[in-house]
Design a protein around this motif. Structure first.
Motif, mmCIF file in Angstrom:
data_model
loop_
_atom_site.group_PDB
_atom_site.id
_atom_site.type_symbol
_atom_site.label_atom_id
_atom_site.label_comp_id
_atom_site.label_asym_id
_atom_site.label_seq_id
_atom_site.Cartn_x
_atom_site.Cartn_y
_atom_site.Cartn_z
ATOM 1 N N VAL A 360 -20.965 -16.917 -12.090
ATOM 2 C CA VAL A 360 -20.204 -17.916 -11.373
ATOM 3 C C VAL A 360 -19.360 -18.217 -12.067
ATOM 4 N N ALA A 361 -19.614 -18.705 -13.524
ATOM 5 C CA ALA A 361 -18.741 -19.107 -14.593
ATOM 6 C C ALA A 361 -17.204 -17.912 -14.621
ATOM 7 N N LYS A 362 -17.601 -16.881 -14.702
ATOM 8 C CA LYS A 362 -16.468 -15.771 -14.803
ATOM 9 C C LYS A 362 -15.692 -15.796 -13.473
ATOM 10 N N SER A 448 -17.583 -24.081 -6.094
ATOM 11 C CA SER A 448 -18.466 -23.878 -4.856
ATOM 12 C C SER A 448 -18.343 -22.482 -4.319
ATOM 13 N N LEU A 449 -16.975 -22.024 -4.195
ATOM 14 C CA LEU A 449 -16.727 -20.631 -3.688
ATOM 15 C C LEU A 449 -17.154 -19.720 -4.565
ATOM 16 N N ALA A 450 -17.310 -19.956 -5.803
ATOM 17 C CA ALA A 450 -18.007 -18.844 -6.648
ATOM 18 C C ALA A 450 -19.485 -18.698 -6.584
ATOM 19 N N ASP A 451 -20.032 -19.980 -6.513
ATOM 20 C CA ASP A 451 -21.373 -20.134 -6.414
ATOM 21 C C ASP A 451 -22.008 -19.676 -5.207
ATOM 22 N N LYS A 452 -21.359 -19.823 -3.994
ATOM 23 C CA LYS A 452 -21.572 -19.251 -2.853
ATOM 24 C C LYS A 452 -21.561 -17.784 -2.674
ATOM 25 N N LEU A 453 -20.417 -17.346 -3.175
ATOM 26 C CA LEU A 453 -20.043 -15.842 -2.897
ATOM 27 C C LEU A 453 -21.014 -15.092 -3.802
ATOM 28 N N ASP A 454 -21.107 -15.579 -5.110
ATOM 29 C CA ASP A 454 -22.236 -14.962 -6.070
ATOM 30 C C ASP A 454 -23.373 -14.469 -5.150
ATOM 31 N N THR A 455 -24.106 -15.722 -4.705
ATOM 32 C CA THR A 455 -25.234 -15.645 -3.673
ATOM 33 C C THR A 455 -25.106 -14.783 -2.739
ATOM 34 N N ILE A 456 -24.316 -14.444 -2.136
ATOM 35 C CA ILE A 456 -24.210 -13.689 -0.954
ATOM 36 C C ILE A 456 -24.114 -12.030 -1.544
ATOM 37 N N VAL A 457 -23.109 -11.880 -2.412
ATOM 38 C CA VAL A 457 -22.843 -10.499 -2.841
ATOM 39 C C VAL A 457 -23.876 -9.909 -3.778
ATOM 40 N N SER A 458 -24.650 -10.795 -4.544
ATOM 41 C CA SER A 458 -25.547 -10.558 -5.537
ATOM 42 C C SER A 458 -27.010 -10.052 -4.638
ATOM 43 N N PHE A 459 -27.299 -10.638 -3.457
ATOM 44 C CA PHE A 459 -28.415 -10.033 -2.779
ATOM 45 C C PHE A 459 -27.927 -8.838 -1.907
ATOM 46 N N PHE A 460 -26.692 -8.823 -1.454
ATOM 47 C CA PHE A 460 -26.380 -7.559 -0.955
ATOM 48 C C PHE A 460 -26.584 -6.375 -1.852
ATOM 49 N N THR A 461 -26.053 -6.902 -2.950
ATOM 50 C CA THR A 461 -26.024 -5.631 -4.134
ATOM 51 C C THR A 461 -27.195 -5.126 -4.410
ATOM 52 N N VAL A 462 -28.207 -5.943 -4.174
ATOM 53 C CA VAL A 462 -29.738 -5.566 -4.309
ATOM 54 C C VAL A 462 -30.460 -5.039 -2.993
ATOM 55 N N GLU A 463 -29.554 -4.903 -2.223
ATOM 56 C CA GLU A 463 -29.931 -4.574 -0.817
ATOM 57 C C GLU A 463 -30.828 -5.554 -0.109
ATOM 58 N N MET A 464 -30.880 -6.824 -0.055
ATOM 59 C CA MET A 464 -31.395 -7.813 0.449
ATOM 60 C C MET A 464 -30.773 -8.474 1.176
ATOM 61 N N PRO A 465 -30.202 -8.140 2.335
ATOM 62 C CA PRO A 465 -29.332 -8.801 3.024
ATOM 63 C C PRO A 465 -30.335 -9.670 3.908
ATOM 64 N N PRO A 466 -29.654 -10.438 4.921
ATOM 65 C CA PRO A 466 -30.395 -11.310 6.086
ATOM 66 C C PRO A 466 -30.661 -10.140 7.143
ATOM 67 N N SER A 467 -31.845 -10.304 7.830
ATOM 68 C CA SER A 467 -32.148 -9.148 8.877
ATOM 69 C C SER A 467 -32.897 -10.255 10.100
ATOM 70 N N GLY A 468 -32.248 -9.978 11.329
ATOM 71 C CA GLY A 468 -32.826 -10.601 12.597
ATOM 72 C C GLY A 468 -32.684 -12.154 12.146
ATOM 73 N N SER A 469 -33.759 -12.754 12.392
ATOM 74 C CA SER A 469 -33.942 -14.101 12.263
ATOM 75 C C SER A 469 -34.437 -14.639 10.848
ATOM 76 N N ARG A 470 -34.489 -13.689 10.037
ATOM 77 C CA ARG A 470 -34.831 -13.948 8.785
ATOM 78 C C ARG A 470 -33.671 -13.958 7.567
ATOM 79 N N ASP A 471 -33.705 -15.091 7.021
ATOM 80 C CA ASP A 471 -32.584 -15.221 5.939
ATOM 81 C C ASP A 471 -33.177 -16.044 4.834
#
Length: 732
Positions: A360-362, A448-471
């Motif tokens: 996030v800092a970078k 705020s942008l860095a923190d939220k974007l990191d959370t989203i991209v990181s979990f997509f990178t390890v193949e853990m996106p939301p699925s259906g109603s699960r998030d």
């Protein structure tokens, strides 16, 4: 017609479960009656800490007899078919009725007394009730088939009109008797019917209507605060909870030691709310006052003095703990807490919170350096990001996780950090949900942008996106937060570039972690080999180690396509967010389909211009012409241009070519300058030539040269329109 009253009285029902319990009781009741063919025109439900109540109005005295008819086989059917039908219906051949050569089984289902239906429904409702948590009790609880209830069931009132509906659940028989207030009227009360239930209980100090109790608390608490020259800090959630904790609410105001006001006001309010269910007050200048409002469940003879004194004593103990945590936390600089973040696992596939902070800092620093967040100092953005999660290991946030970020802001300000840094630490989680404040300060926006974007991209990178109603990691909420910030501040964030940077950091951290683990293993093996007197080089050559790290199984799960998937994820969330603003989802698809568009500000500007355009007559007609051209091109791909090289166009073709020659550069220049309204206007000039082309020209001409030239012209029309949006995605 008669009214039906059902009261299920038990030990205390948790306040948080009461609203859902009322809904479930009504649904189950209506469903049970529907099985018997009875409709419940109007159902009212109530809940108090000790009782769950339903009143069904205007039920019939009995169900009507029903004639049921089941079609069977033909009279000439084989005997086996007839035998099967008789087994199914339980009838004999003699009672079947024949019409037009077909056999029918006709039975008369007699009506039932509604009281009998209700007597069967009550135990079924109790057994099927979906409490989040429930328990068994008494001797019958020894059986796993015994009924369950939220707390031990103590009484059932079941009256249809003025008659008791007999039933029994878990050894508790129905009747017409209930109990009043636990202290004011603990004796039995006989209920005559649903019509006198509410008022009889009111006379015995029980207000069964939860909304009425909430109104009494709301007014009483405000009046108590005003009587002390203060203003109540309103809290709808706390109001409902207090209503669910009392049957005879009496708001009372008390005071606590003003010395505790040295603690941040949010801490005091949260302590009073979460631990004690108290409201707090403000003084005339809007500052938190050393006063609280509690809700008693009795009319005390002394006016509530002893109740207030007892509550003040308990609150003082809670505030003393909060003051201790706050003062202790202030003694430790946030920098000194950062090493502890390396011991907190953010996620097993994404390392520690310290790893997240580094990413996030970078990213926050990069957002500032590139001018993506205007007016943001890169050094301050990095500093704020480095300190943003430090309060997670403080005593105060350990006690009240809801205060994360907020306490970090207080501690950063207290230790002399730049005010922009302290503000960013405090607000970097925002916006958390609908209605939450959207940060606009540059440093806060970057973090705020860095923190939220990191959370989203990181979990997509390890193949853990939301699925259906699960998030489970709230990625959809983080995405909507980013969209809100970008929309509010007009920030041009290159999402693909930023996502690629985060994905690369995740890869680097994973490889570094595996390298460290493998090095640790190498050292352990080396020590063992030294003891055994063996050669290390023969066992673990460096090249083998490097290849082992590069192909480590935990690294293989990383998804190199994550940035593109993140962009699609933003497209889906953008549709949800813009739907409320009246923007059509197909227009967002039409712009995203162009590819490479990851600037949400530019994308939304294009979408809004497109929405205005397609609702005009020119836009609608151009869309129709485009779709006609696209449909033709689906069947007939444009031929080689050489075939049509020497062909002389007809007047309608020449007019369309001239219109394209004028419109294409105008549209391209307008799009380059992000003047999307102007680009739409340029395309609108194609409407008449396209209409004339389809009216006067046969595209699939027998002459190959003509057909090729005309198909090429339609392809050019499609390309011109696609410079603005993919019209194939537009509905209509």
């Amino acid at each position: 017609m008669s009214d039906f009253l059902l009261e299920l009285r038990s030990e205390e029902i948790p306040a948080r479960m009461q609203a859902r319990a009322r809904e479930d009781l009504a649904k189950l009741f209506v469903a049970e009656l529907a099985k018997a063919g009875i409709a419940a025109p109007r159902v009212t439900t109530y809940a108090t800490p000790r009782r769950l109540v339903l009143i069904a109005h205007d039920l019939p005295e009995a169900t009507e007899a029903v004639r049921e008819e089941v079609k069977g086989p033909r009279a000439s059917a084989p005997p086996q078919a007839l035998e099967g039908f008789l087994r199914k219906t339980g009838l004999t051949r003699e009672v079947l009725i024949e019409r037009d050569g077909v056999l029918f089984a006709v039975t008369e289902v007699p009506g039932r007394r509604t009281a009998d239906v209700l007597g069967t429904a009550i135990p079924a409702i109790v057994r099927a009730f979906p409490w989040p948590k429930s328990m068994r009790w008494g001797a019958v609880s020894l059986s796993p088939e015994s009924p369950r209830w939220v707390r031990p069931l103590q009484g059932i009132v079941a009256l249809f009109g003025s008659d008791v509906v007999p039933c029994e659940v878990a050894g508790v028989s129905s009747g017409a008797t209930t109990l009043g207030h636990r202290f004011h009227h603990p004796g039995p009360i006989t209920i005559g019917s649903a019509g006198d239930y509410v008022e009889k209980l009111r006379a015995c100090h029980v207000i069964v209507d939860q909304d009425e109790r909430a109104a009494i608390i709301a007014v009483g608490a405000k009046m108590a605060a005003r009587g002390a020259g203060l203003e109540l800090v309103e809290d709808e959630g706390l109001l409902a909870e207090n209503a669910g904790l009392t049957e005879w609410p009496v708001p009372l105001i008390g005071r606590f030691d003003a010395a505790y006001l040295a603690v941040p006001p949010e801490v005091i309010q949260l302590t009073a709310r979460v631990n004690q269910k108290y409201f707090v007050c403000r003084d005339g200048e809007g500052r938190l006052a050393n006063a609280f409002v509690c809700t008693a469940n009795i009319d005390a003879a002394d006016g509530g003095e002893r109740i207030v004194a007892g509550n003040a004593k308990v609150l003082a103990a809670r505030l003393s703990d909060a003051k201790f945590f706050y003062e202790t936390d202030l003694r430790t600089p946030l920098d000194a807490l950062l090493p502890k973040l390396a011991k907190i696992v953010f996620h097993e596939k994404l390392g520690t919170v310290a790893d997240k902070v580094e990413r996030v800092a970078k990213l926050a620093e990069w957002l500032a350096q590139e001018g993506i967040v205007p007016g943001c100092d890169p050094a301050l953005a990095r500093r704020a990001a480095e300190l943003a999660k430090a309060d997670l290991v403080t005593g105060m946030v350990g006690e009240f996780p809801e205060l994360q970020g907020l306490m970090g802001g207080y501690y950063a300000a207290a230790q002399g950090e730049d005010p922009q840094v302290a503000e960013a630490v405090r607000d970097h989680y925002k916006p958390v949900g609908q209605g939450d404040d959207v940060p606009i300060a540059p440093v806060t926006v970057a973090v705020s942008l860095a923190d939220k974007l990191d959370t989203i991209v990181s979990f997509f990178t390890v193949e853990m996106p939301p699925s259906g109603s699960r998030d489970p990691f709230a990625l959809r909420r983080a995405c909507l937060g980013i969209i809100q910030i970008i929309d509010r501040a007009g920030i041009r964030v290159p999402l693909l570039n930023a996502s690629s940077r985060i994905a690369a950091l995740v890869w680097d951290q994973r490889i570094d972690a595996e390298q460290k683990r493998d090095n640790d293993r190498v050292r352990l093996v080396s020590d063992a080999l030294d003891i055994l007197g063996l050669s290390r080089a023969d066992i673990l050559p460096s090249e083998r180690l490097r290849l082992a790290i590069a192909t480590h199984p935990t690294i293989e799960v990383l998804d190199s396509a994550a940035p593109d998937k993140v962009l699609n994820f933003f497209a889906d969330r953008l549709k949800v967010q813009q739907r409320e603003a009246g923007v059509r989802h197909d227009l967002i698809d039409a712009v995203f389909a162009l590819g490479g568009e990851d600037d949400l500000v530019r994308l939304l500007a294009r979408v809004h211009a497109l929405q205005r355009f397609v609702t005009t007559e020119d836009g609608a007609n151009l869309l129709a012409g485009y779709k006609r051209a696209a449909n033709i091109l689906k069947k007939e791909a444009p031929a080689d241009a050489e075939v049509a090289r020497d062909y002389t166009p007809e007047p309608a073709e020449a007019a369309l070519i001239a219109a394209l020659d004028a419109a294409e550069p105008r549209a391209a220049a307008a799009i380059e300058g992000e003047r999307f309204e102007e680009a739409m206007a340029a395309l609108a000039s194609l409407r008449a030539p396209i209409d004339a082309f389809f009216t006067e020209v046969t595209v699939n001409d027998a002459d190959p040269a003509k057909r090729a030239a005309r198909l090429a012209l339609l392809a050019r029309v499609r390309g011109a329109v696609h410079s603005v949006a993919d019209f194939a995605k537009i509905e209509g």
